[in-house]
Scaffold this active site. Structure first.
Site, PDB file in Angstrom:
ATOM      1  N   CYS A  12       0.852  -1.178   0.000  1.00 50.18           N
ATOM      2  CA  CYS A  12       0.000   0.000   0.000  1.00 50.18           C
ATOM      3  C   CYS A  12       0.895   1.239   0.000  1.00 50.18           C
ATOM      4  O   CYS A  12       2.122   1.140   0.115  1.00 50.18           O
ATOM      5  CB  CYS A  12      -0.899   0.006   1.233  1.00 50.18           C
ATOM      6  SG  CYS A  12       0.038   0.084   2.790  1.00 50.18           S
ATOM      7  N   GLU A 126       0.859  -0.399  16.488  1.00 49.34           N
ATOM      8  CA  GLU A 126       0.007   0.734  16.104  1.00 49.34           C
ATOM      9  C   GLU A 126      -0.908   1.126  17.255  1.00 49.34           C
ATOM     10  O   GLU A 126      -1.121   2.313  17.520  1.00 49.34           O
ATOM     11  CB  GLU A 126      -0.825   0.397  14.866  1.00 49.34           C
ATOM     12  CG  GLU A 126      -1.707   1.567  14.436  1.00 49.34           C
ATOM     13  CD  GLU A 126      -2.679   1.241  13.314  1.00 49.34           C
ATOM     14  OE1 GLU A 126      -3.742   1.891  13.251  1.00 49.34           O
ATOM     15  OE2 GLU A 126      -2.381   0.341  12.501  1.00 49.34           O
ATOM     16  N   CYS A 197      -8.099   1.721   6.973  1.00 55.09           N
ATOM     17  CA  CYS A 197      -7.545   2.410   5.811  1.00 55.09           C
ATOM     18  C   CYS A 197      -8.065   1.823   4.505  1.00 55.09           C
ATOM     19  O   CYS A 197      -8.564   0.694   4.454  1.00 55.09           O
ATOM     20  CB  CYS A 197      -6.022   2.406   5.862  1.00 55.09           C
ATOM     21  SG  CYS A 197      -5.246   0.949   5.143  1.00 55.09           S
TER      22      CYS A 197
END
Length: 316
Positions: A12, A126, A197
């Site tokens: 990505c 994260e 996302c």
């Protein structure tokens, strides 16, 4: 045996940017370059960068004074950022811009004194980085992983409450948790669009299409890759046999020998060379030419920091 490829799959924009930051830093400054945590969760990528002079560490104290330090794509807490600032270090931030967006949501809630709930997986870097953006002792920051967690959660003020999500979650599972949050806390405020996302969503949609046709689904990605694990789980949920593999060497012929159609996809941190190796391996087992399914086009690009915007070939 037919071989079908999910579309989109693999890298990505955030992963591309993070890897470019490390590669460009190595080209400009030379080895060693220190990276806090694996820059992306893929063994092949990390091993490749390590061979070129990247040193992956978990504690800022492991970095010598005067060194170059890069934060991984997963982001870091404010405490880690402040610790790095207090040292004689040159720091570059490879945090995915879509993760940074979630960080800003949490920081905004903290400043306002609102309590915040993060939907995510405990222990994931994260999540640790995002939770670490909250600093208001008058409020609170909470982590939930499932609807069950929501029903046992107690907050201080239900009237000043917001939620955010980790960017790499299962779209379906997250929807269930959000539904539970809205039922338990009717006044809760969420982002205009959930924080999962575009790449995670697109790859999950692509796996749905793949699993409708394939008997077996192979997901190329490392075991510690959240988005890769979600792809394998989704294929399994659709009734398909699915395997998460680091590379072609992991494939056992017994997995595919009776399959009329094998589907292949890759997590957002897995390079395409690994997919090509998987195709070659499947062809050794009798597979035909690989066919790519139609899918959503991705043309998003995230720029690297201006200090690192160089043509690596010119530097070399």
């Amino acid at each position: 045996m037919q071989i079908l490829l999910a579309n989109p799959r693999g890298f990505c924009a955030g992963v591309d940017r993070a890897i470019s930051i490390v590669e460009n830093a190595l080209a400009i400054y030379g080895a060693p370059i220190y990276v806090r945590h694996e820059v992306v969760h893929n063994r092949y990528v990390v091993d490749s960068l390590r061979q070129r002079g990247a040193i992956f560490i978990e504690q800022i104290s492991e970095v010598p004074d005067g060194a170059i330090l890069i934060f991984s794509a997963h982001g870091v807490s404010q405490a880690v950022r402040n610790e790095a600032k207090s040292r004689d270090l040159t720091v570059f931030d490879a945090t995915c811009p879509l993760v940074t967006k979630v960080h800003m949501e949490v920081a905004r809630a903290s400043r306002r004194g609102e309590e915040s709930i993060l939907i995510g997986h405990a222990g994931h870097p994260e999540v640790e980085g995002t939770m670490g953006q909250y600093s208001n002792p008058e409020g609170g920051m909470y982590l939930v992983e499932s609807p069950e967690d929501v029903w046992t959660l107690n907050v201080k003020n239900e009237g000043k409450l917001s939620f955010m999500t980790q960017t790499t979650l299962s779209v379906d599972d997250t929807s269930d948790v959000i539904d539970a949050l809205r039922k338990r806390f009717p006044k809760i405020v969420g982002p205009r669009k959930d924080d999962i996302c575009y790449a995670t969503t697109n790859r999950q949609e692509a796996v749905r299409a793949l699993a409708e046709q394939a008997d077996v689904v192979l997901v190329v990605g490392s075991k510690n890759s959240s988005n890769s694990n979600r792809l394998a789980e989704l294929a399994q949920r659709m009734g398909r046999t699915a395997f998460l593999i680091d590379d072609a060497a992991d494939i056992q012929e017994a997995w595919v020998k009776d399959a009329a159609c094998v589907g292949v996809t890759a997590g957002a941190s897995a390079p395409d060379i690994l997919v090509q190796n998987v195709i070659a391996r499947l062809r050794e087992f009798g597979g035909g030419e690989a066919v790519t399914l139609e899918g959503r086009e991705e043309n998003i690009v995230f720029e690297v920091p201006k200090e690192l915007r160089v043509d690596v070939r010119e530097v070399e």
